[in-house]
Design a protein around this motif. Structure first.
Motif, short mmCIF file in Angstrom:
data_model
loop_
_atom_site.label_atom_id
_atom_site.label_comp_id
_atom_site.label_asym_id
_atom_site.label_seq_id
_atom_site.Cartn_x
_atom_site.Cartn_y
_atom_site.Cartn_z
N UNK A 78 0.82 -1.35 -0.01
CA UNK A 78 -0.08 0.15 -0.06
C UNK A 78 0.92 1.25 -0.03
N UNK A 79 1.87 1.22 0.86
CA UNK A 79 2.81 2.28 0.73
C UNK A 79 3.56 2.52 -0.66
N UNK A 80 3.86 1.39 -1.37
CA UNK A 80 4.43 1.72 -2.64
C UNK A 80 3.40 2.18 -3.68
N UNK A 81 2.10 2.06 -3.23
CA UNK A 81 1.07 2.60 -4.53
C UNK A 81 0.89 3.85 -4.03
N UNK A 82 0.80 4.26 -2.90
CA UNK A 82 0.74 5.90 -2.34
C UNK A 82 1.81 6.44 -3.00
N UNK A 83 3.14 5.80 -2.77
CA UNK A 83 4.39 6.84 -3.17
C UNK A 83 4.14 6.96 -4.64
N UNK A 84 3.92 5.81 -5.51
CA UNK A 84 3.72 6.08 -6.89
C UNK A 84 2.85 7.24 -7.14
N UNK A 85 1.78 7.49 -6.60
CA UNK A 85 0.84 8.57 -6.70
C UNK A 85 1.48 9.76 -6.47
N UNK A 86 2.12 9.87 -5.39
CA UNK A 86 2.81 11.17 -4.91
C UNK A 86 3.83 11.47 -6.01
N UNK A 87 4.50 10.43 -6.25
CA UNK A 87 5.70 10.55 -7.25
C UNK A 87 5.01 11.17 -8.66
N UNK A 88 3.90 11.19 -9.02
CA UNK A 88 3.26 11.89 -10.16
C UNK A 88 3.16 13.13 -10.12
N UNK A 89 2.78 13.55 -8.94
CA UNK A 89 2.70 15.04 -8.59
C UNK A 89 1.54 15.44 -8.80
N UNK A 90 0.74 14.99 -9.88
CA UNK A 90 -0.68 15.41 -10.12
C UNK A 90 -1.39 14.35 -10.48
N UNK A 91 -2.90 14.44 -10.51
CA UNK A 91 -3.44 13.09 -10.86
C UNK A 91 -4.65 13.74 -11.40
N UNK A 92 -5.18 12.70 -12.34
CA UNK A 92 -6.43 13.14 -13.55
C UNK A 92 -7.68 12.65 -12.46
N UNK A 93 -8.53 13.55 -12.62
CA UNK A 93 -9.82 12.97 -11.96
C UNK A 93 -10.75 12.82 -12.89
N UNK A 94 -11.93 12.37 -12.55
CA UNK A 94 -13.09 11.90 -13.18
C UNK A 94 -13.56 13.35 -14.15
N UNK A 95 -13.63 12.90 -15.51
CA UNK A 95 -14.00 14.18 -16.23
C UNK A 95 -15.52 14.18 -16.42
N UNK A 96 -16.29 13.18 -15.97
CA UNK A 96 -17.78 12.98 -16.13
C UNK A 96 -18.40 13.78 -14.93
N UNK A 97 -18.44 15.14 -15.12
CA UNK A 97 -19.03 16.06 -13.76
C UNK A 97 -20.46 16.71 -14.26
N UNK A 98 -21.25 16.93 -13.63
CA UNK A 98 -22.71 17.71 -13.95
C UNK A 98 -22.10 19.17 -14.31
N UNK A 99 -23.28 19.72 -15.44
CA UNK A 99 -23.10 21.07 -15.78
C UNK A 99 -24.52 21.44 -15.86
N UNK A 100 -24.46 22.93 -15.65
CA UNK A 100 -25.79 23.29 -15.65
C UNK A 100 -25.86 24.14 -17.05
N UNK A 101 -27.22 24.05 -17.56
CA UNK A 101 -27.77 24.90 -18.66
C UNK A 101 -28.47 26.07 -18.28
N UNK A 102 -27.80 27.26 -18.34
CA UNK A 102 -28.27 28.31 -17.54
C UNK A 102 -29.27 28.65 -18.21
N UNK A 103 -29.54 28.41 -19.84
CA UNK A 103 -30.60 28.94 -20.38
C UNK A 103 -32.06 28.48 -20.00
#
Lengths: 135, 668
Positions: free
Chosen positions: B565-590
């Protein structure tokens, strides 16, 4: 024999994985249900259920995480409140509300998933085809 | 339709092709789905292989595919694989869709014709859907390099040390006054018979003195908010009533404390501690805690003996619980187990017959630092047993309690048998269902026990009773067991019975799971992302599980998981940044009417009300893409990217049309 067409809307985290667990354990169930993956059962709007019936589905299943286990903490609370209202709406429009089934299946419950599918398919099979009831 | 869609049907060896006629399916897709934009449909033995993926990449380049559908296993297994393949060929990964024809078709359907039809319906659904999919770009968020480890047993200690040694900061939270966990209670470890404390305490010391580890004992996590890379964790530091900035751990307070309390936790109820105490002499940290429920001052308002004698004035009766919040990027859970309570099997007599002991009680009896100084004696504290029976599988492999195998009980029972032999010379009977000794050096240990003369009786103990039937049974405990190797019932008169109790999930495992957004198996163990290939990650990104909280295992396996688990965490930390889910909600203001239904339905407070415009607005970084807001929007103004109404309707219509067409064909 009448083979009903059923659409199942399953949440990604519990029920869809529960369906995968049933597969991994090679449990067998009837092929009538086609599964559509949604992130959370809370995503399923009343319109989506109605639209599915309009397309001629004989039954619609909504499966989500057990209350308290929702991946999004409270998304399924909405489902639990919303679906009974949708059932009332179905009744009002002349659709047997038993054609809509709501249940909770966790990622570990492959066996429960199998039983839910079997029971619902049998129940729908015993009803007349949906399109005939709408004539 | 202007899209050019490629459909790839996987054989998965015979996993799919054995039940689904994959060639027929791919031919059908090429012909019947041509009108929906399918320009190429292929079947291939293993789509996930590099050759399979190259097939997709090649077609994207040569045929100019704009959408890809793969019909194979569950998206939980290979969606990332194929999304990456698309991305390599320059196609946005969100223009890919998967049809699950293995877990949800070929593996669960008996009839081959039906399975083939179902595969076609699922593929038609995916093809219909994919045409409506939109390219999405994921947000990248920075990773907070700090890590939270929950649970200070050997697993948590290992994980914390691995991460701290790499230079990252770790918060280690433990709810008991000291780290060490169950391993600190044990006498010897199998099969090498190392002294448990001797190998554990140096690691505990390292944790206590590590510049990168903030140790929070006598503390519990109360709330977890945020997402991978950016968790905010609220921790309750329970009042210790000791000022740790001046306490030296000299021990005068617990020497002078007049109140003795039975220690149910560390001494498993066999020994006593004071109302101000550290669980054991090598505790880390060295600071004691005052047990408020038993302290004479808190009960009666007088005493304060500890305060009078404390040389540094460290006792503070006004201490309060402190709530702290920390920011971390990743979390490792190593919350361990609770012992099966053998009172639930009344016929074994635990709690009623004094000389029936649990495995943990025996560990304390045998431990030189334990209440008897390592002497194996009966409950009276003096009598050395002449005969001992050890019951395996107590609460494990039993449909009435837990159907799983607790993995450690065979070896633990063999160890007990050896210790009893060595220290008392007593006759030892091991009553087992099967002996399971599958790890390095384990079976050799079993052979050694056979040579030492331990009696092995294959049979599950039916009952432990103190009612004699013969003169030899007078004053003894009688173990009733069917010896299945000779096919006879046996009654073993012994002085002591040790119940080798199984491991159970923590009593509050549901609370733990809920707190960290995880799910539990039917038995209550936390569920890993993949049982074979991703055993320490979970479905919640940034939260990892290690040790027994994931399932029963022994010390070497727990240590390995802690490090993993420590190794997994360190590999994420090593990436510096991480991609998060792009499927988010959006409001149609019209069309948004500002009714705020979505705001009240959002589990994450990710939607705000723009009072100047009178519209709702989604904060993408907070949105986790559940879509609950979409389900509750009355004006259909909010949609969830990648799960829009038109995509889901198209998918449903695709499946329905194929199902209906097959029905009509049958009628005709």
């Amino acid at each position: 024999m009448f083979e009903p067409s059923i659409i199942g809307f399953l949440c990604n985290w519990c029920s869809y994985r529960g369906a995968d667990s049933a597969g991994m354990a090679r449990m067998k169930y009837p092929p009538n249900v086609k599964i559509i993956r949604v992130p959370c059962s809370g995503r399923i709007s009343p319109e989506l259920v109605l639209r599915t019936f309009r397309e001629g589905a004989d039954g619609v299943m909504v499966l989500g995480c057990h209350i308290g286990d929702c991946h999004y903490s409270t998304g399924n609370h909405r489902t639990a409140k919303r679906m009974p209202i949708v059932k009332k709406l179905l009744e009002y429009t002349g659709i047997d509300p038993d054609r809509l089934m709501v249940n909770w299946v966790s990622a570990a419950e492959g066996e429960k998933f199998t039983n839910v599918i079997k029971n619902f398919t049998e129940k729908i099979r015993a009803m007349p085809p949906f399109v005939e009831t709408m004539k | 339709m202007t899209e050019k869609i490629g459909v790839y049907v996987c054989h998965c060896g015979t996993n799919i092709a054995g039940t689904v006629d994959v060639e027929d399916v791919s031919k059908w897709a090429a012909e019947e789905l041509k009108s929906r934009g399918v320009v190429v449909a292929r079947d291939y033995k293993f789509m996930c292989s590099s050759l399979g993926q190259e097939l997709i990449e090649k077609d994207i380049h040569e045929q100019g595919l704009t959408r890809v559908v793969v019909a194979s296993c569950s998206p939980h297994l290979h969606e990332p694989t194929f999304r990456n393949a698309c991305a390599r060929a320059g196609l946005n990964p969100y223009l890919f869709e998967m049809a699950n024809i293995r877990e949800q078709d070929s593996w669960v359907t008996t009839d081959k014709v039906e399975a083939t039809k179902k595969a076609k319906a699922l593929i038609a659904a995916a093809v219909n859907r994919v045409a409506y999919q939109q390219p999405l770009n994921s947000l990248f968020v920075p990773i907070d390099p700090n890590v939270l480890v929950v649970g200070g047993g050997i697993t948590g200690i290992q994980a914390a040390l691995e991460i701290a040694n790499s230079g990252q900061k770790v918060y280690l939270v433990e709810r008991e006054p000291s780290i060490g966990g169950h391993m600190a209670q044990f006498d010897k470890t199998f099969p090498t018979l190392d002294c448990s404390a001797c190998i554990l305490t140096p690691k505990m010391f390292d944790v206590g003195n590590h510049k990168n580890i903030t140790l929070l004992t006598w503390s519990e996590v109360e709330k977890v908010e945020g997402y991978i890379g950016n968790f905010t964790v609220t921790i309750r530091k329970k009042a210790r009533y000791i000022d740790t900035s001046v306490c030296t751990g000299c021990g005068v307070c617990w020497e002078k404390c007049p109140k003795k309390v039975v220690d149910d936790v560390f001494e498993a109820g066999l020994g006593k501690r004071k109302a101000v105490y550290t669980p054991f002499p090598q505790a880390v940290p060295k600071f004691p805690v005052i047990d408020r429920e038993n302290c004479t001052f808190f009960l009666k308002g007088t005493c304060k003996a500890c305060q009078k004698f404390c040389p540094t004035g460290a006792i503070n009766f006004d201490d309060q619980d402190e709530i702290i919040t920390i920011k971390v990027g990743n979390i490792i859970l190593a919350t361990g187990f609770d012992l099966f309570d053998p009172r639930r099997i009344p016929q074994y007599g635990y709690g009623r017959l004094p000389n029936v002991f649990t495995s943990l009680e025996f560990e304390r009896l045998s431990n030189a630092a334990g209440p008897t100084g390592g002497k194996i004696v009966l409950r009276d504290g003096v009598t050395v047993p002449k005969s001992v029976a050890i019951a395996h599988c107590v609460g494990s492999r039993d449909k009435n309690y837990n159907s799983y195998c607790s993995a450690i009980c065979c070896m633990q029972s063999l160890k007990f048998a050896h210790l009893v032999h060595e220290k008392t010379g007593a006759e030892v009977y091991n009553c087992y269902i099967d002996i399971r000794t599958p790890a390095k050096g384990y079976d050799e240990f079993y052979q050694r026990l056979l040579d030492e003369g331990t009696h092995f009786i294959r049979g599950k103990v039916a009952e432990v009773t103190s009612t004699p039937r013969t003169p030899e049974e007078e004053g003894k405990l009688v173990v009733q067991v069917e010896d299945t190797l000779i096919g006879k019932q046996r009654r073993l008169p012994v002085d002591m019975v040790i119940l080798s109790c199984g491991l159970e999930p923590r009593r509050d495992h549901h609370k733990i799971a809920h707190l960290f957004g995880l799910s539990c198996s039917a038995d209550g163990w936390l569920i890993e992302r993949h049982p074979k290939l991703d055993p320490v990650a979970t479905m919640t990104d940034g939260v990892f599980i290690a040790g027994v909280c994931q399932g029963p295992k022994d010390i070497p396996a727990s240590v390995a998981q802690g490090a993993a688990a420590a190794a997994r965490v360190l590999s994420i930390i090593g990436q510096g940044e991480i991609q998060i889910e792009a499927a988010t909600a959006i409001v149609d203001e019209t069309s948004c009417v500002g009714c705020t239904q979505c705001i009240s339905s959002c589990p994450y407070q990710a939607i705000e009300f723009l009072s100047d415009k009178g519209k709702a607005h989604v904060n993408e970084a907070l949105c986790k893409g559940c879509g609950t807001c979409v389900g509750s929007c009355l004006s259909k103004s909010i949609s969830l990217k990648h799960f829009t109404d038109e995509q889901l309707v198209a998918e449903m219509v695709g499946a329905m049309q194929v199902m209906k067409s097959f029905q009509t064909m049958e009628v005709a």
